[in-house]
Design a protein around this motif. Structure first.
Motif, PDB file in Angstrom:
ATOM      1  N   LEU A 119       0.829  -1.211   0.000  1.00 39.25           N
ATOM      2  CA  LEU A 119       0.000   0.000   0.000  1.00 39.25           C
ATOM      3  C   LEU A 119       0.861   1.258   0.000  1.00 39.25           C
ATOM      4  O   LEU A 119       0.617   2.200  -0.755  1.00 39.25           O
ATOM      5  CB  LEU A 119      -0.863   0.062   1.274  1.00 39.25           C
ATOM      6  CG  LEU A 119      -2.159  -0.728   1.363  1.00 39.25           C
ATOM      7  CD1 LEU A 119      -2.764  -0.543   2.746  1.00 39.25           C
ATOM      8  CD2 LEU A 119      -3.136  -0.273   0.280  1.00 39.25           C
ATOM      9  N   ALA A 120       1.856   1.263   0.879  1.00 42.28           N
ATOM     10  CA  ALA A 120       2.706   2.440   1.025  1.00 42.28           C
ATOM     11  C   ALA A 120       3.499   2.695  -0.256  1.00 42.28           C
ATOM     12  O   ALA A 120       3.578   3.829  -0.729  1.00 42.28           O
ATOM     13  CB  ALA A 120       3.650   2.264   2.208  1.00 42.28           C
ATOM     14  N   HIS A 121       4.050   1.634  -0.837  1.00 45.46           N
ATOM     15  CA  HIS A 121       4.812   1.806  -2.076  1.00 45.46           C
ATOM     16  C   HIS A 121       3.924   2.340  -3.195  1.00 45.46           C
ATOM     17  O   HIS A 121       4.314   3.241  -3.933  1.00 45.46           O
ATOM     18  CB  HIS A 121       5.466   0.481  -2.491  1.00 45.46           C
ATOM     19  CG  HIS A 121       6.850   0.321  -1.961  1.00 45.46           C
ATOM     20  ND1 HIS A 121       7.145  -0.512  -0.910  1.00 45.46           N
ATOM     21  CD2 HIS A 121       8.019   0.905  -2.312  1.00 45.46           C
ATOM     22  CE1 HIS A 121       8.450  -0.431  -0.646  1.00 45.46           C
ATOM     23  NE2 HIS A 121       8.993   0.420  -1.474  1.00 45.46           N
ATOM     24  N   ALA A 122       2.744   1.765  -3.316  1.00 42.56           N
ATOM     25  CA  ALA A 122       1.831   2.193  -4.386  1.00 42.56           C
ATOM     26  C   ALA A 122       1.469   3.664  -4.205  1.00 42.56           C
ATOM     27  O   ALA A 122       1.464   4.446  -5.154  1.00 42.56           O
ATOM     28  CB  ALA A 122       0.581   1.322  -4.382  1.00 42.56           C
ATOM     29  N   TRP A 123       1.187   4.048  -2.958  1.00 37.90           N
ATOM     30  CA  TRP A 123       0.800   5.446  -2.685  1.00 37.90           C
ATOM     31  C   TRP A 123       1.972   6.388  -2.976  1.00 37.90           C
ATOM     32  O   TRP A 123       1.807   7.418  -3.625  1.00 37.90           O
ATOM     33  CB  TRP A 123       0.365   5.555  -1.217  1.00 37.90           C
ATOM     34  CG  TRP A 123      -0.191   6.895  -0.863  1.00 37.90           C
ATOM     35  CD1 TRP A 123      -1.462   7.348  -1.087  1.00 37.90           C
ATOM     36  CD2 TRP A 123       0.508   7.969  -0.210  1.00 37.90           C
ATOM     37  NE1 TRP A 123      -1.594   8.631  -0.607  1.00 37.90           N
ATOM     38  CE2 TRP A 123      -0.412   9.043  -0.079  1.00 37.90           C
ATOM     39  CE3 TRP A 123       1.811   8.141   0.274  1.00 37.90           C
ATOM     40  CZ2 TRP A 123      -0.063  10.260   0.524  1.00 37.90           C
ATOM     41  CZ3 TRP A 123       2.166   9.341   0.858  1.00 37.90           C
ATOM     42  CH2 TRP A 123       1.237  10.389   0.988  1.00 37.90           C
ATOM     43  N   VAL A 140      12.153  15.898  -0.674  1.00 36.11           N
ATOM     44  CA  VAL A 140      13.309  15.601   0.171  1.00 36.11           C
ATOM     45  C   VAL A 140      14.317  16.744   0.032  1.00 36.11           C
ATOM     46  O   VAL A 140      14.465  17.310  -1.040  1.00 36.11           O
ATOM     47  CB  VAL A 140      13.903  14.242  -0.291  1.00 36.11           C
ATOM     48  CG1 VAL A 140      15.298  14.051   0.214  1.00 36.11           C
ATOM     49  CG2 VAL A 140      12.973  13.104   0.120  1.00 36.11           C
ATOM     50  N   PHE A 141      14.987  17.064   1.137  1.00 40.43           N
ATOM     51  CA  PHE A 141      15.916  18.194   1.134  1.00 40.43           C
ATOM     52  C   PHE A 141      17.306  17.781   0.640  1.00 40.43           C
ATOM     53  O   PHE A 141      17.976  16.940   1.253  1.00 40.43           O
ATOM     54  CB  PHE A 141      16.028  18.779   2.549  1.00 40.43           C
ATOM     55  CG  PHE A 141      14.701  19.232   3.119  1.00 40.43           C
ATOM     56  CD1 PHE A 141      13.773  19.927   2.330  1.00 40.43           C
ATOM     57  CD2 PHE A 141      14.372  18.983   4.439  1.00 40.43           C
ATOM     58  CE1 PHE A 141      12.545  20.364   2.848  1.00 40.43           C
ATOM     59  CE2 PHE A 141      13.146  19.407   4.973  1.00 40.43           C
ATOM     60  CZ  PHE A 141      12.230  20.090   4.172  1.00 40.43           C
ATOM     61  N   GLN A 142      17.736  18.413  -0.442  1.00 39.36           N
ATOM     62  CA  GLN A 142      19.030  18.085  -1.045  1.00 39.36           C
ATOM     63  C   GLN A 142      20.216  18.251  -0.080  1.00 39.36           C
ATOM     64  O   GLN A 142      21.105  17.384  -0.038  1.00 39.36           O
ATOM     65  CB  GLN A 142      19.230  18.949  -2.307  1.00 39.36           C
ATOM     66  CG  GLN A 142      20.594  18.816  -2.969  1.00 39.36           C
ATOM     67  CD  GLN A 142      20.858  17.424  -3.529  1.00 39.36           C
ATOM     68  OE1 GLN A 142      19.931  16.655  -3.778  1.00 39.36           O
ATOM     69  NE2 GLN A 142      22.131  17.097  -3.695  1.00 39.36           N
ATOM     70  N   PRO A 143      20.259  19.321   0.728  1.00 38.78           N
ATOM     71  CA  PRO A 143      21.423  19.458   1.633  1.00 38.78           C
ATOM     72  C   PRO A 143      21.532  18.284   2.618  1.00 38.78           C
ATOM     73  O   PRO A 143      22.646  17.905   3.005  1.00 38.78           O
ATOM     74  CB  PRO A 143      21.135  20.768   2.376  1.00 38.78           C
ATOM     75  CG  PRO A 143      20.212  21.531   1.470  1.00 38.78           C
ATOM     76  CD  PRO A 143      19.352  20.485   0.810  1.00 38.78           C
ATOM     77  N   GLN A 144      20.383  17.713   2.992  1.00 37.92           N
ATOM     78  CA  GLN A 144      20.422  16.598   3.943  1.00 37.92           C
ATOM     79  C   GLN A 144      20.918  15.307   3.290  1.00 37.92           C
ATOM     80  O   GLN A 144      21.584  14.494   3.937  1.00 37.92           O
ATOM     81  CB  GLN A 144      19.034  16.374   4.563  1.00 37.92           C
ATOM     82  CG  GLN A 144      18.464  17.624   5.251  1.00 37.92           C
ATOM     83  CD  GLN A 144      19.234  18.009   6.495  1.00 37.92           C
ATOM     84  OE1 GLN A 144      20.451  18.229   6.441  1.00 37.92           O
ATOM     85  NE2 GLN A 144      18.544  18.091   7.608  1.00 37.92           N
ATOM     86  N   SER A 173      12.722   4.778   2.758  1.00 40.33           N
ATOM     87  CA  SER A 173      14.024   5.194   3.301  1.00 40.33           C
ATOM     88  C   SER A 173      15.211   4.768   2.430  1.00 40.33           C
ATOM     89  O   SER A 173      16.198   5.502   2.325  1.00 40.33           O
ATOM     90  CB  SER A 173      14.206   4.670   4.731  1.00 40.33           C
ATOM     91  OG  SER A 173      14.299   3.261   4.754  1.00 40.33           O
ATOM     92  N   GLU A 174      15.128   3.602   1.812  1.00 34.76           N
ATOM     93  CA  GLU A 174      16.274   3.163   1.006  1.00 34.76           C
ATOM     94  C   GLU A 174      16.369   3.967  -0.277  1.00 34.76           C
ATOM     95  O   GLU A 174      17.442   4.435  -0.653  1.00 34.76           O
ATOM     96  CB  GLU A 174      16.183   1.656   0.719  1.00 34.76           C
ATOM     97  CG  GLU A 174      16.443   0.878   2.001  1.00 34.76           C
ATOM     98  CD  GLU A 174      16.398  -0.642   1.863  1.00 34.76           C
ATOM     99  OE1 GLU A 174      15.480  -1.159   1.212  1.00 34.76           O
ATOM    100  OE2 GLU A 174      17.279  -1.295   2.440  1.00 34.76           O
ATOM    101  N   GLU A 175      15.230   4.159  -0.919  1.00 38.55           N
ATOM    102  CA  GLU A 175      15.222   4.914  -2.176  1.00 38.55           C
ATOM    103  C   GLU A 175      15.539   6.390  -1.941  1.00 38.55           C
ATOM    104  O   GLU A 175      16.336   6.995  -2.661  1.00 38.55           O
ATOM    105  CB  GLU A 175      13.845   4.765  -2.833  1.00 38.55           C
ATOM    106  CG  GLU A 175      13.728   5.537  -4.134  1.00 38.55           C
ATOM    107  CD  GLU A 175      12.310   5.489  -4.709  1.00 38.55           C
ATOM    108  OE1 GLU A 175      11.503   4.646  -4.274  1.00 38.55           O
ATOM    109  OE2 GLU A 175      12.012   6.328  -5.589  1.00 38.55           O
ATOM    110  N   ALA A 176      14.909   6.983  -0.929  1.00 41.51           N
ATOM    111  CA  ALA A 176      15.037   8.432  -0.743  1.00 41.51           C
ATOM    112  C   ALA A 176      16.320   8.824  -0.028  1.00 41.51           C
ATOM    113  O   ALA A 176      16.914   9.852  -0.323  1.00 41.51           O
ATOM    114  CB  ALA A 176      13.834   8.965   0.030  1.00 41.51           C
TER     115      ALA A 176
END
Lengths: 304, 304
Positions: A119-123, A140-144, A173-176
């Motif tokens: 569900l989470a991946h699809a969303w 997502v913040f590039q500097p981080q 978390s792994e992708e981002a």
């Protein structure tokens, strides 16, 4: 050599990061920290990605509630379902962080771990931020990203310690962030082992296991990591305990607090954001040795 | 090339390990598993180190009780203190695993995380196994060290999932098993953030947070790791749920159950060991697809 922190503007904040990393990695320094103890903890909402006008977690639950309301239309007349279904941000915010999040989590009860992940991946593949016009998972913040890569390149292990739901963050978390699922700590429902569709699996219950905020973040760092971090990054009062705990150990340590003061590129907010106020931490940062990061002043670029 | 599993005797068990690892690491195989998903979980007591005549955890608490009894001699007259102080193994065993462990854990209440780690390290430096005549921390099984190294060399991440106290295992896991503290899951007391000796720290409370046994091991794998393991190794009924959960996922999986049947080199026990019986798991191993490891038959060497 290109600058690993190129989206960070030169100034005292960037210098403090580079100096800290140099000190703890320098074998000749009395502040040297062995790699195993180089633990860095990051809050997620508002620290690694955008949390305005509501946390991603809340938007996810809101879409889940629409799904539930299609099955049982009477829900649409009940509060706080009604507020979520009508995007009534003011009423949702009035629930406070714990109230809004707990209600959001409860909509996941009865779902298996594999079912939730699907569900989470699809969303996350298609859900768009209502104002930024980009996928939530791209808010997502590039500097981080640069900072986490820089820390990892210097032997740190990076963890997320979030008030958000652990499994929603794990789905991204792994992708981002290049952070593996097992390095994510968050709020969670209790689970029960049961057979679903013939498979022994974990099912989410409708009882909160942990609400990972304030002092509970420290308790969960103890439980999941078992080491006192030497680096912490947050953006709200909910992160203050974790920062103070990080700074209280011996040797060189660094705690950073992101202040969202950039209405032009992201959002400007602090004390009045009911779903995650930044007030006490801002007032006491200096006395606790927490360094304030100004998005406007310290970040050359905001989003990836 | 030397055999990475040289303390394992040739036979079906060793072959099953080597074949499993070859299958999941072979990129051309339909059973290939990406490294991030190569999660291996190991029970600790009786699986990685000796748990006879009592678990190391219990001996540690026993010495802690002696310390407490010196401060308050009246404790020596109260049960189950009396049984621990007099090394009355039969009475201790009669408490059962949870009873004995919970009572042991309670002797740690009020201690800070740093304080506990110092106590545990000091104890592990000198505490001797009463029958084997070696340090407890050296009562580690050589074939398991080889197996964990072999798995890690093949891209696996190894975790401990133990009914024992999480912080005692963490005090030894890096030295004994090359497993970092954050990859240890175990039973634990709840904690509270507080100031002790002027330092903000975590203090152990006298309330159990989790008793990590049976189905709870699976729940804690979900909480701490957030992935279904593909490899599990245990030695008692307390590990059966974790093994079944491991085997229930898709693709190639392996669950091993150590049978202590070697009175000459270690101990021979199973159904009658009240502090961690092996009975149901032994009866149902074949039907669940769990492979039984005979210490006598499959291990060429027992201790490091």
């Amino acid at each position: 050599m290109s600058d690993p922190l190129q989206s960070w503007n030169d100034g005292p904040v960037k210098a403090s990061i580079v100096e800290f990393v140099a000190r703890v990695t320098n074998r000749g320094s009395s502040d040297h920290v062995p790699p195993a103890e180089r633990i860095a903890v990051f809050d997620n909402d508002g620290t690694l990605w955008c949390e305005q006008p509501l946390q991603v977690q809340v938007f996810f639950a809101l879409d889940r509630m629409k799904h539930l309301a299609r099955k049982d239309p009477s829900l649409a007349q009940r509060q706080p379902f009604k507020a979520f279904l009508e995007h009534d941000l003011k009423t949702i915010a009035s629930l406070g962080k714990r109230g809004a999040f707990e209600f959001a989590f409860m909509t996941h009860a009865g779902i298996s771990e594999e079912g939730f992940d699907a569900l989470a991946h699809a969303w996350l593949e298609e859900a768009l931020h209502p104002k930024l016009g980009r996928l939530f998972k791209r808010c997502v913040f590039q500097p981080q990203i640069e900072l986490m890569n820089y820390l990892r390149d210097n032997g740190f292990k990076t963890f997320i310690v979030s008030g958000g739901g652990i499994d929603l963050i794990r789905a991204v978390s792994e992708e981002a962030y290049s952070i593996p699922r097992e390095q994510v700590i968050g709020s969670s429902l209790k689970t029960r082992v049961d057979t679903q569709n013939g498979i022994l699996t974990l099912i989410k219950l409708s009882e909160l296991g942990t609400f990972d905020d304030r002092e509970v973040k420290v308790e969960n760092i103890g439980l999941h990591i078992g080491r006192r971090p030497i680096f912490a990054f947050g953006n709200s009062d909910g992160d203050l305990a974790m920062m103070r705990y990080t700074l209280a150990g011996p040797g060189s340590r660094l705690a950073l607090l992101l202040h969202h003061d950039d209405a032009a590129r992201e959002f400007a907010y602090d004390r009045d954001f009911k779903l995650s106020p930044l007030s006490e931490a801002l007032d006491k940062a200096a006395s606790y040795g927490v360094r304030v990061v100004s998005m406007k002043r310290d970040w050359g670029k905001v989003f990836i």
